[in-house]
Design a protein around this motif. Structure first.
Motif, PDB file in Angstrom:
ATOM      1  N   ASP A 225      41.245  28.136  32.844  1.00 28.00           N
ATOM      2  CA  ASP A 225      41.858  28.629  34.072  1.00 28.00           C
ATOM      3  C   ASP A 225      40.947  29.651  34.735  1.00 28.00           C
ATOM      4  O   ASP A 225      40.665  30.706  34.171  1.00 28.00           O
ATOM      5  N   PHE A 226      40.476  29.334  35.938  1.00 28.84           N
ATOM      6  CA  PHE A 226      39.608  30.239  36.684  1.00 28.84           C
ATOM      7  C   PHE A 226      40.315  30.823  37.911  1.00 28.84           C
ATOM      8  O   PHE A 226      39.658  31.382  38.787  1.00 28.84           O
ATOM      9  N   THR A 227      41.634  30.702  37.960  1.00 28.15           N
ATOM     10  CA  THR A 227      42.380  31.238  39.097  1.00 28.15           C
ATOM     11  C   THR A 227      42.603  32.742  38.931  1.00 28.15           C
ATOM     12  O   THR A 227      42.593  33.274  37.822  1.00 28.15           O
ATOM     13  N   ASP A 245      24.072  29.810  33.734  1.00 28.99           N
ATOM     14  CA  ASP A 245      25.424  30.323  33.500  1.00 28.99           C
ATOM     15  C   ASP A 245      25.974  31.027  34.735  1.00 28.99           C
ATOM     16  O   ASP A 245      27.157  30.889  35.067  1.00 28.99           O
ATOM     17  N   ALA A 246      25.141  31.804  35.406  1.00 25.57           N
ATOM     18  CA  ALA A 246      25.594  32.537  36.591  1.00 25.57           C
ATOM     19  C   ALA A 246      26.106  31.572  37.656  1.00 25.57           C
ATOM     20  O   ALA A 246      27.181  31.774  38.246  1.00 25.57           O
ATOM     21  N   ALA A 251      30.535  28.803  40.562  1.00 30.45           N
ATOM     22  CA  ALA A 251      31.047  27.527  41.067  1.00 30.45           C
ATOM     23  C   ALA A 251      32.454  27.251  40.554  1.00 30.45           C
ATOM     24  O   ALA A 251      33.315  26.733  41.290  1.00 30.45           O
ATOM     25  N   ALA A 252      32.725  27.595  39.299  1.00 25.62           N
ATOM     26  CA  ALA A 252      34.052  27.368  38.725  1.00 25.62           C
ATOM     27  C   ALA A 252      35.103  28.233  39.409  1.00 25.62           C
ATOM     28  O   ALA A 252      36.226  27.777  39.678  1.00 25.62           O
ATOM     29  N   GLN A 259      36.839  33.814  45.203  1.00 25.09           N
ATOM     30  CA  GLN A 259      35.645  34.219  45.936  1.00 25.09           C
ATOM     31  C   GLN A 259      34.528  34.533  44.950  1.00 25.09           C
ATOM     32  O   GLN A 259      34.681  35.420  44.101  1.00 25.09           O
ATOM     33  N   ALA A 260      33.449  33.802  45.048  1.00 23.89           N
ATOM     34  CA  ALA A 260      32.319  34.024  44.149  1.00 23.89           C
ATOM     35  C   ALA A 260      31.048  33.524  44.799  1.00 23.89           C
ATOM     36  O   ALA A 260      31.066  32.558  45.581  1.00 23.89           O
TER      37      ALA A 260
END
Length: 302
Positions: A225-227, A245-246, A251-252, A259-260
Protein backbone atom coordinates in the motif's frame (compact mmCIF):
# COMPACT_ATOMS: atom_id res chain seq x y z
CA UNK A 1 26.42 -6.27 -19.75
CA UNK A 2 29.34 -3.90 -20.15
CA UNK A 3 30.73 -2.18 -17.09
CA UNK A 4 30.17 1.59 -16.81
CA UNK A 5 33.08 3.79 -17.79
CA UNK A 6 33.59 5.50 -14.46
CA UNK A 7 36.67 7.23 -15.82
CA UNK A 8 34.37 9.32 -18.03
CA UNK A 9 31.25 9.39 -15.86
CA UNK A 10 33.06 10.74 -12.80
CA UNK A 11 35.02 14.00 -12.90
CA UNK A 12 38.32 14.82 -11.21
CA UNK A 13 36.72 16.50 -8.18
CA UNK A 14 34.56 13.48 -7.39
CA UNK A 15 37.52 11.14 -7.92
CA UNK A 16 39.47 13.20 -5.39
CA UNK A 17 36.61 12.67 -2.93
CA UNK A 18 36.57 8.94 -3.67
CA UNK A 19 40.33 8.64 -3.14
CA UNK A 20 40.18 10.60 0.11
CA UNK A 21 37.31 8.42 1.35
CA UNK A 22 39.06 5.18 0.44
CA UNK A 23 42.20 6.28 2.26
CA UNK A 24 40.26 6.32 5.54
CA UNK A 25 37.55 3.74 4.82
CA UNK A 26 39.10 0.79 2.93
CA UNK A 27 37.20 -0.71 0.03
CA UNK A 28 37.23 -4.08 1.82
CA UNK A 29 35.98 -2.61 5.12
CA UNK A 30 33.05 -5.04 5.31
CA UNK A 31 35.62 -7.82 5.86
CA UNK A 32 36.82 -6.11 9.06
CA UNK A 33 35.25 -6.48 12.50
CA UNK A 34 32.25 -4.30 13.36
CA UNK A 35 34.36 -2.21 15.72
CA UNK A 36 36.97 -1.69 13.00
CA UNK A 37 34.28 -0.75 10.47
CA UNK A 38 32.93 1.88 12.85
CA UNK A 39 36.39 3.26 13.50
CA UNK A 40 37.08 3.46 9.76
CA UNK A 41 33.76 5.20 9.12
CA UNK A 42 34.17 7.69 11.95
CA UNK A 43 37.65 8.59 10.72
CA UNK A 44 36.39 8.98 7.16
CA UNK A 45 33.55 11.28 8.19
CA UNK A 46 35.75 13.32 10.53
CA UNK A 47 38.16 14.29 7.75
CA UNK A 48 35.32 15.89 5.78
CA UNK A 49 33.77 17.73 8.75
CA UNK A 50 33.30 21.34 7.64
CA UNK A 51 32.31 22.87 10.98
CA UNK A 52 29.09 24.73 11.73
CA UNK A 53 27.75 27.76 9.91
CA UNK A 54 27.87 30.91 12.01
CA UNK A 55 25.06 31.06 14.55
CA UNK A 56 24.17 27.35 14.57
CA UNK A 57 24.16 25.69 17.98
CA UNK A 58 23.63 22.04 18.91
CA UNK A 59 22.45 20.30 22.07
CA UNK A 60 22.64 16.58 22.85
CA UNK A 61 19.91 14.94 24.90
CA UNK A 62 17.67 11.88 25.03
CA UNK A 63 14.10 11.58 23.86
CA UNK A 64 12.19 8.44 24.79
CA UNK A 65 15.54 6.91 25.72
CA UNK A 66 17.05 7.63 22.28
CA UNK A 67 20.05 9.99 21.96
CA UNK A 68 19.37 12.95 19.68
CA UNK A 69 21.18 16.13 18.69
CA UNK A 70 19.06 19.25 18.29
CA UNK A 71 20.40 21.95 15.96
CA UNK A 72 19.16 25.52 16.15
CA UNK A 73 20.21 28.02 13.48
CA UNK A 74 20.31 31.77 13.97
CA UNK A 75 16.90 33.36 13.29
CA UNK A 76 15.23 29.95 13.32
CA UNK A 77 11.57 29.63 12.51
CA UNK A 78 9.89 27.01 14.66
CA UNK A 79 6.74 26.04 12.79
CA UNK A 80 8.34 22.86 11.41
CA UNK A 81 10.99 20.47 12.74
CA UNK A 82 13.40 18.71 10.42
CA UNK A 83 14.28 15.16 11.47
CA UNK A 84 17.49 13.69 10.07
CA UNK A 85 18.14 9.92 10.02
CA UNK A 86 21.73 9.09 9.12
CA UNK A 87 23.05 6.45 6.74
CA UNK A 88 25.71 3.82 7.33
CA UNK A 89 24.19 0.50 6.34
CA UNK A 90 22.38 0.23 9.72
CA UNK A 91 25.84 -0.71 11.11
CA UNK A 92 27.99 2.44 11.29
CA UNK A 93 27.46 6.14 11.86
CA UNK A 94 25.82 8.26 14.54
CA UNK A 95 25.43 11.83 15.70
CA UNK A 96 29.00 12.79 14.76
CA UNK A 97 29.15 11.17 11.32
CA UNK A 98 26.59 13.57 9.80
CA UNK A 99 27.05 16.43 12.26
CA UNK A 100 28.14 19.18 9.87
CA UNK A 101 25.65 18.05 7.21
CA UNK A 102 22.81 18.45 9.70
CA UNK A 103 24.11 21.83 10.87
CA UNK A 104 24.25 23.12 7.30
CA UNK A 105 20.76 21.89 6.42
CA UNK A 106 19.37 23.58 9.54
CA UNK A 107 21.15 26.79 8.58
CA UNK A 108 20.07 26.72 4.94
CA UNK A 109 16.43 26.10 5.87
CA UNK A 110 16.43 28.31 8.99
CA UNK A 111 14.61 25.56 10.86
CA UNK A 112 15.38 23.42 13.91
CA UNK A 113 16.74 20.00 13.03
CA UNK A 114 16.77 16.87 15.19
CA UNK A 115 19.23 14.07 14.36
CA UNK A 116 18.52 10.57 15.68
CA UNK A 117 21.17 8.22 17.06
CA UNK A 118 19.21 5.00 16.53
CA UNK A 119 20.50 1.62 17.68
CA UNK A 120 22.82 -0.16 15.25
CA UNK A 121 23.15 -3.72 13.97
CA UNK A 122 24.24 -6.39 14.60
CA UNK A 123 23.89 -5.79 18.34
CA UNK A 124 20.35 -4.48 17.83
CA UNK A 125 18.71 -6.17 14.84
CA UNK A 126 15.64 -4.82 13.09
CA UNK A 127 13.18 -3.46 14.21
CA UNK A 128 15.24 -1.71 16.93
CA UNK A 129 16.44 0.96 14.47
CA UNK A 130 12.95 1.80 13.22
CA UNK A 131 11.49 1.65 16.73
CA UNK A 132 13.93 4.34 17.88
CA UNK A 133 13.03 6.57 14.93
CA UNK A 134 9.32 6.12 15.58
CA UNK A 135 9.79 6.95 19.26
CA UNK A 136 11.57 10.22 18.49
CA UNK A 137 9.04 11.15 15.82
CA UNK A 138 6.13 10.50 18.15
CA UNK A 139 7.74 12.68 20.84
CA UNK A 140 8.41 15.57 18.43
CA UNK A 141 5.55 18.07 18.39
CA UNK A 142 4.11 19.70 15.31
CA UNK A 143 4.71 19.22 11.61
CA UNK A 144 7.87 17.41 10.52
CA UNK A 145 9.95 16.93 7.38
CA UNK A 146 11.94 13.69 7.31
CA UNK A 147 15.41 13.58 5.75
CA UNK A 148 17.58 10.52 5.38
CA UNK A 149 20.52 9.28 3.35
CA UNK A 150 21.18 5.66 2.34
CA UNK A 151 20.02 3.44 5.23
CA UNK A 152 18.54 6.57 6.77
CA UNK A 153 16.41 6.96 3.66
CA UNK A 154 15.10 3.46 4.25
CA UNK A 155 14.22 4.36 7.85
CA UNK A 156 12.46 7.56 6.76
CA UNK A 157 10.36 5.62 4.28
CA UNK A 158 9.70 2.91 6.86
CA UNK A 159 8.54 5.54 9.35
CA UNK A 160 6.30 7.10 6.71
CA UNK A 161 4.89 3.66 5.89
CA UNK A 162 3.90 3.16 9.53
CA UNK A 163 2.67 6.69 10.32
CA UNK A 164 1.56 7.69 6.78
CA UNK A 165 1.12 11.45 6.33
CA UNK A 166 0.36 12.10 9.99
CA UNK A 167 2.17 15.42 10.66
CA UNK A 168 4.77 14.53 8.00
CA UNK A 169 4.85 17.37 5.50
CA UNK A 170 7.31 15.48 3.32
CA UNK A 171 10.33 13.25 3.12
CA UNK A 172 13.60 13.78 1.25
CA UNK A 173 15.46 10.53 0.61
CA UNK A 174 19.06 10.85 -0.54
CA UNK A 175 20.51 7.82 -2.39
CA UNK A 176 18.17 5.57 -0.36
CA UNK A 177 18.24 1.78 -0.18
CA UNK A 178 14.59 0.77 -0.22
CA UNK A 179 14.64 -2.96 -0.82
CA UNK A 180 14.90 -3.22 -4.59
CA UNK A 181 15.68 -6.38 -6.55
CA UNK A 182 19.41 -7.04 -6.21
CA UNK A 183 19.44 -9.15 -9.38
CA UNK A 184 18.33 -6.37 -11.73
CA UNK A 185 18.86 -2.81 -12.90
CA UNK A 186 21.32 -0.52 -11.18
CA UNK A 187 22.25 -3.21 -8.65
CA UNK A 188 23.83 -5.13 -11.51
CA UNK A 189 24.93 -2.23 -13.72
CA UNK A 190 26.76 -0.55 -10.84
CA UNK A 191 27.68 -3.68 -8.90
CA UNK A 192 31.29 -2.47 -8.66
CA UNK A 193 30.69 1.26 -8.25
CA UNK A 194 33.14 3.35 -6.22
CA UNK A 195 32.33 3.66 -2.48
CA UNK A 196 29.40 1.20 -2.54
CA UNK A 197 29.28 -2.17 -4.30
CA UNK A 198 26.60 -4.81 -4.61
CA UNK A 199 28.62 -6.97 -2.20
CA UNK A 200 28.46 -4.14 0.35
CA UNK A 201 24.68 -3.90 -0.08
CA UNK A 202 24.32 -7.64 0.40
CA UNK A 203 26.44 -7.51 3.56
CA UNK A 204 24.38 -4.74 5.12
CA UNK A 205 21.11 -6.40 4.15
CA UNK A 206 22.21 -9.67 5.75
CA UNK A 207 23.48 -8.14 8.97
CA UNK A 208 20.34 -6.11 9.67
CA UNK A 209 18.39 -9.24 10.52
CA UNK A 210 15.21 -10.80 9.13
CA UNK A 211 11.91 -9.08 8.44
CA UNK A 212 9.71 -8.77 11.51
CA UNK A 213 6.09 -7.80 10.91
CA UNK A 214 5.06 -5.60 7.98
CA UNK A 215 7.44 -6.01 5.03
CA UNK A 216 6.74 -2.43 3.92
CA UNK A 217 8.31 -1.02 7.07
CA UNK A 218 11.49 -3.05 6.44
CA UNK A 219 11.70 -2.78 2.65
CA UNK A 220 9.48 0.14 1.61
CA UNK A 221 9.53 -0.86 -2.08
CA UNK A 222 7.90 -4.17 -1.16
CA UNK A 223 4.91 -2.49 0.52
CA UNK A 224 1.43 -3.48 -0.60
CA UNK A 225 0.00 0.00 0.00
CA UNK A 226 1.54 3.27 -1.17
CA UNK A 227 -1.48 5.47 -0.45
CA UNK A 228 -1.51 8.39 2.00
CA UNK A 229 2.27 8.70 2.06
CA UNK A 230 3.77 12.18 2.49
CA UNK A 231 5.09 14.23 -0.40
CA UNK A 232 8.36 12.61 -1.41
CA UNK A 233 11.57 13.58 -3.16
CA UNK A 234 13.84 10.60 -3.83
CA UNK A 235 17.32 11.33 -5.14
CA UNK A 236 19.59 8.85 -6.91
CA UNK A 237 23.32 9.09 -7.51
CA UNK A 238 24.18 7.95 -11.03
CA UNK A 239 27.11 5.72 -10.06
CA UNK A 240 25.42 3.80 -7.27
CA UNK A 241 23.89 0.30 -7.13
CA UNK A 242 20.94 1.77 -5.19
CA UNK A 243 20.06 4.27 -7.94
CA UNK A 244 16.91 2.55 -9.23
CA UNK A 245 15.30 2.39 -5.78
CA UNK A 246 14.70 6.14 -5.68
CA UNK A 247 12.87 6.14 -9.01
CA UNK A 248 10.86 2.99 -8.31
CA UNK A 249 9.68 4.34 -4.97
CA UNK A 250 8.62 7.71 -6.38
CA UNK A 251 6.81 5.95 -9.23
CA UNK A 252 4.92 3.70 -6.80
CA UNK A 253 3.73 6.68 -4.75
CA UNK A 254 2.66 8.56 -7.87
CA UNK A 255 0.79 5.51 -9.19
CA UNK A 256 -1.10 5.35 -5.88
CA UNK A 257 -2.24 8.96 -6.29
CA UNK A 258 0.41 10.63 -4.13
CA UNK A 259 2.95 13.37 -4.80
CA UNK A 260 6.48 12.22 -5.50
CA UNK A 261 9.38 13.02 -7.74
CA UNK A 262 12.82 11.59 -8.27
CA UNK A 263 15.94 12.55 -10.12
CA UNK A 264 19.46 11.30 -10.76
CA UNK A 265 22.49 13.40 -9.96
CA UNK A 266 24.82 12.71 -12.88
CA UNK A 267 28.41 11.79 -12.14
CA UNK A 268 27.91 11.41 -8.41
CA UNK A 269 28.51 8.40 -6.19
CA UNK A 270 27.04 7.03 -3.01
CA UNK A 271 27.82 9.22 0.05
CA UNK A 272 28.40 12.35 -2.06
CA UNK A 273 26.92 14.53 0.72
CA UNK A 274 30.39 14.63 2.27
CA UNK A 275 31.80 15.91 -1.04
CA UNK A 276 29.65 19.03 -1.14
CA UNK A 277 32.59 21.35 -0.36
CA UNK A 278 35.11 19.74 -2.71
CA UNK A 279 32.94 18.95 -5.74
CA UNK A 280 30.96 21.49 -7.74
CA UNK A 281 28.47 18.78 -8.76
CA UNK A 282 27.97 17.70 -5.17
CA UNK A 283 27.55 21.32 -4.09
CA UNK A 284 24.82 21.86 -6.67
CA UNK A 285 23.14 18.61 -5.61
CA UNK A 286 23.23 19.73 -1.97
CA UNK A 287 21.58 23.02 -2.97
CA UNK A 288 18.74 21.03 -4.55
CA UNK A 289 18.38 18.92 -1.43
CA UNK A 290 18.06 21.99 0.78
CA UNK A 291 15.58 23.60 -1.61
CA UNK A 292 13.43 20.47 -1.61
CA UNK A 293 13.43 20.35 2.20
CA UNK A 294 12.55 24.04 2.53
CA UNK A 295 9.81 23.73 -0.06
CA UNK A 296 8.11 21.05 2.01
CA UNK A 297 8.75 22.63 5.40
CA UNK A 298 7.34 26.04 4.65
CA UNK A 299 4.00 24.56 3.61
CA UNK A 300 3.16 24.89 7.29
CA UNK A 301 2.93 28.67 6.83
CA UNK A 302 0.22 28.41 4.19
Amino acid sequence: MSAPDYGNLIDAEVWAFIDKSNAAYPEDAVDASIDEQRAFYDACCAQFHAGYPAGVTATDREIAGVPVRDYTPANAKDHTTLIYIHGGGFVVGGLDSHDDICAEIADRCKLPLRAIDYRLCPENPYPADLADCLAVFDATDGPVVLIGDSAGGNLCAGLSHVRRADRILGQVLIYPGLGGDLTQGSYQTHAFAPLLTLADVEFYKGIRGPVVGDIGAYSPLKASDFTDLPQTVAIAAECDPLADDAHAYAAAITAAGGQAQSWTDAGLVHSWLRARHMSEKAGVAFDRVCSAIAGMAYKAEV
